[in-house]
Design an enzyme around this catalytic site. Structure first.
Site, PDB file in Angstrom:
ATOM      1  N   ASP A  88      74.953  31.311 -56.888  1.00  0.00           N
ATOM      2  CA  ASP A  88      74.331  32.671 -57.315  1.00  0.00           C
ATOM      3  C   ASP A  88      75.397  33.226 -58.457  1.00  0.00           C
ATOM      4  O   ASP A  88      76.512  33.462 -58.132  1.00  0.00           O
ATOM      5  CB  ASP A  88      74.275  33.669 -56.168  1.00  0.00           C
ATOM      6  CG  ASP A  88      73.448  34.833 -56.540  1.00  0.00           C
ATOM      7  OD1 ASP A  88      72.665  35.471 -55.681  1.00  0.00           O
ATOM      8  OD2 ASP A  88      73.773  35.370 -57.534  1.00  0.00           O
TER       9      ASP A  88
ATOM     10  N   ASP B  66      69.282  33.237 -61.860  1.00  0.00           N
ATOM     11  CA  ASP B  66      70.874  33.381 -61.760  1.00  0.00           C
ATOM     12  C   ASP B  66      70.879  32.555 -60.390  1.00  0.00           C
ATOM     13  O   ASP B  66      72.184  32.823 -59.780  1.00  0.00           O
ATOM     14  CB  ASP B  66      71.537  34.524 -61.963  1.00  0.00           C
ATOM     15  CG  ASP B  66      71.324  35.305 -60.522  1.00  0.00           C
ATOM     16  OD1 ASP B  66      70.248  35.342 -59.828  1.00  0.00           O
ATOM     17  OD2 ASP B  66      72.301  35.919 -60.044  1.00  0.00           O
ATOM     18  N   GLU B  67      70.217  31.687 -59.582  1.00  0.00           N
ATOM     19  CA  GLU B  67      70.356  31.209 -58.564  1.00  0.00           C
ATOM     20  C   GLU B  67      69.585  29.916 -58.301  1.00  0.00           C
ATOM     21  O   GLU B  67      68.429  29.760 -58.905  1.00  0.00           O
ATOM     22  CB  GLU B  67      69.337  31.987 -57.613  1.00  0.00           C
ATOM     23  CG  GLU B  67      70.407  32.654 -56.420  1.00  0.00           C
ATOM     24  CD  GLU B  67      69.852  33.637 -55.549  1.00  0.00           C
ATOM     25  OE1 GLU B  67      69.078  33.510 -54.631  1.00  0.00           O
ATOM     26  OE2 GLU B  67      69.732  34.923 -55.731  1.00  0.00           O
TER      27      GLU B  67
HETATM   28  N1  DCP Z   1      67.962  42.293 -61.567  1.00  0.00           N
HETATM   29  C1  DCP Z   1      67.219  43.332 -61.966  1.00  0.00           C
HETATM   30  N2  DCP Z   1      66.759  44.202 -61.137  1.00  0.00           N
HETATM   31  C2  DCP Z   1      67.399  44.383 -59.807  1.00  0.00           C
HETATM   32  C3  DCP Z   1      68.127  43.283 -59.451  1.00  0.00           C
HETATM   33  C4  DCP Z   1      68.569  42.339 -60.266  1.00  0.00           C
HETATM   34  O1  DCP Z   1      66.789  43.446 -63.340  1.00  0.00           O
HETATM   35  N3  DCP Z   1      66.808  45.224 -59.046  1.00  0.00           N
HETATM   36  C5  DCP Z   1      68.504  41.295 -62.509  1.00  0.00           C
HETATM   37  C6  DCP Z   1      69.896  41.301 -63.040  1.00  0.00           C
HETATM   38  C7  DCP Z   1      70.652  40.510 -62.515  1.00  0.00           C
HETATM   39  C8  DCP Z   1      69.915  39.442 -62.229  1.00  0.00           C
HETATM   40  O2  DCP Z   1      68.803  40.033 -61.877  1.00  0.00           O
HETATM   41  O3  DCP Z   1      72.086  40.406 -63.202  1.00  0.00           O
HETATM   42  C9  DCP Z   1      70.412  38.839 -60.875  1.00  0.00           C
HETATM   43  O4  DCP Z   1      70.241  39.634 -59.742  1.00  0.00           O
HETATM   44  P1  DCP Z   1      71.284  39.721 -58.628  1.00  0.00           P
HETATM   45  O5  DCP Z   1      70.885  40.076 -57.162  1.00  0.00           O
HETATM   46  O6  DCP Z   1      71.867  38.255 -58.215  1.00  0.00           O
HETATM   47  O7  DCP Z   1      72.440  40.518 -59.017  1.00  0.00           O
HETATM   48  P2  DCP Z   1      73.854  40.186 -59.998  1.00  0.00           P
HETATM   49  O8  DCP Z   1      73.731  38.909 -60.583  1.00  0.00           O
HETATM   50  O9  DCP Z   1      73.747  41.154 -61.275  1.00  0.00           O
HETATM   51  O10 DCP Z   1      74.975  40.581 -59.232  1.00  0.00           O
HETATM   52  P3  DCP Z   1      75.652  39.683 -58.022  1.00  0.00           P
HETATM   53  O11 DCP Z   1      77.159  39.485 -58.270  1.00  0.00           O
HETATM   54  O12 DCP Z   1      75.899  40.719 -56.773  1.00  0.00           O
HETATM   55  O13 DCP Z   1      75.042  38.466 -57.698  1.00  0.00           O
HETATM   56 CA    CA Z   2      73.865  36.882 -59.193  1.00  0.00          CA
HETATM   57 CA    CA Z   3      70.597  36.280 -57.395  1.00  0.00          CA
END
Ligand code: DCP
Ligand code: CA
Ligand code: CA
Length: 372
Positions: free
Chosen positions: A12, A112-113
């Site tokens: 992730d 991203d996963e």
């Molecule tokens: N995303 C979004 N709205 C949300 C959650 C996520 O647009 N409510 C998008 C932005 C993130 C991407 O999806 O960058 C991936 O979501 P993640 O939940 O994996 O969060 P992040 O990668 O940003 O952070 P982490 O380091 O916690 O994985």
């Molecule tokens: Ca992420």
């Molecule tokens: Ca994710």
């Protein structure tokens, strides 16, 4: 059939959209960075997509209204940016491509996963997975510049919870014999499929932790949630999950988009840009060894309206020149329909297959004949 001990990895990417922005602008790295989805009604309206970890320290969270994030970051050097999905997809594709080389199968679950089945690569040994994961992390960091968190477990369910337990740049390995004990103290909503409603209902039954759920009578669970869900909860809480890591079909398209140095209605000028974009698209096509049957252009005009045009080829193709030829044709037609100047332009190929294009055999034949 005896089920072999599996080694499953969940990767992730850390604060993904924000990390992508840091990648193309190193000045952002020491500042709070917030990526916003702007609704467009007013300049301020919209929600937080994600933020870097500096912004998170101030209480910024995904989904929060932008004005609230602004308030929390008042007095800081915070930078707010709009989402740029085309760019994030591009980075994501590059990482997924590298990850594919490290696994027998890869299942991408979001931008991203991805789950990786690495059983063969580490010979079923959890002892070896730490080094193996470090190696993957190092390669992605050096080739793409992005960090991610990894969870390793005997199945997808445990890998996911393991990954979530340590972020960013985390690496959490949960061996099969540790899996039940690892899950037990965690709240039930950490399990996939247990949302707010379900966890409230479980709490009413005295089930708070995954351990409570694991020892709860399965008959009673099915009485409340039905057979399928009841059995799923029971198994999940006991770290039992037989879902295979399943390759999804080919990604639907490969594309690039860019902004012209200046607005223009001149075919030759716009083509300089699309040719440049086509180079990158063709590289991805070659790397993925797919053939495409559809070529499309995407155009953003100076009035900010956007249009796309596409055409379908009779035979699948995989070469750069074919893309260039059809992009030119599409652009030519498009420009003759409008007077407005072009601001941004994109190239996309889609409708993939893995079959060898007809011509290739011939070309290959000619090449070998000439070489001799
Ligand atoms: N995303 C979004 N709205 C949300 C959650 C996520 O647009 N409510 C998008 C932005 C993130 C991407 O999806 O960058 C991936 O979501 P993640 O939940 O994996 O969060 P992040 O990668 O940003 O952070 P982490 O380091 O916690 O994985
Ligand atoms: Ca992420
Ligand atoms: Ca994710």
């Amino acid at each position: 059939m005896l089920m072999q001990n599996r080694v499953v990895m969940l990767v992730d990417f850390d604060y993904f959209f924000a990390q992508c922005e840091e990648l193309r602008n190193a000045n952002l790295k020491d500042k709070p960075v917030v990526i916003g989805v702007y609704s467009g009604r007013t300049e301020e309206s919209g929600a937080v997509s994600t933020s870097n970890y500096i912004a998170r320290k101030y209480g910024v969270k995904s989904g929060m209204p932008l004005f609230m994030a602004k308030r929390k970051l008042k007095g800081t050097e915070a930078v707010f940016l709009p989402v740029d999905h085309a760019y994030y997809d591009q980075i994501s594709n590059r990482i997924m491509q590298i990850l594919r080389g490290y696994a027998t199968s890869l299942e991408q679950v979001s931008v991203d996963e991805a789950y990786l089945d690495v059983t063969e690569q580490v010979q079923g040994s959890f002892e070896k997975t730490k080094d193996y994961a470090q190696k993957i992390k190092a390669e992605v960091k050096s080739r793409v510049g992005i960090s991610f968190s990894v969870g390793v477990g005997p199945n997808k369910l445990v890998a996911k919870v393991a990954c979530d337990s340590q972020k960013p740049d985390g690496l959490t390995v949960v061996k099969p014999e540790e899996a039940k004990g690892f899950l037990a103290p965690l709240p039930v909503d950490r399990l996939l499929g247990v949302g707010k409603k379900t966890s409230a209902k479980m709490e009413a039954l005295g089930i708070k932790k995954i351990g409570d759920l694991a020892s709860y009578d399965v008959q009673k669970l099915t009485a409340v949630w039905g057979k399928i869900l009841g059995v799923y909860f029971h198994n999940a809480a006991n770290a039992v999950d037989d879902e295979p890591v399943q390759e999804q079909g080919e990604a639907e398209s490969i594309s690039r988009i860019g902004t012209l140095k200046q607005d223009s209605h001149d075919l030759a000028f716009v083509l300089q840009k699309t040719d440049e974009l086509t180079e990158d698209v063709a590289k991805d096509v070659a790397e993925r060894s797919v053939s495409f049957k559809q070529v499309a252009i995407y155009v953003v005009l100076t009035d900010l309206s956007s249009k796309s045009r596409s055409l379908t080829l009779e035979q699948p193709a995989r070469d750069k020149e074919t893309i260039k030829r059809y992009v030119k044709e599409l652009l030519n037609r498009f420009l003759s329909e409008t007077q407005v100047e072009v601001r941004r332009v994109g190239v996309k190929v889609s409708d993939f297959s893995r079959e060898e294009p007809h011509q290739r055999q011939l070309t290959g034949f000619f090449q070998t004949s000439c070489d001799q």
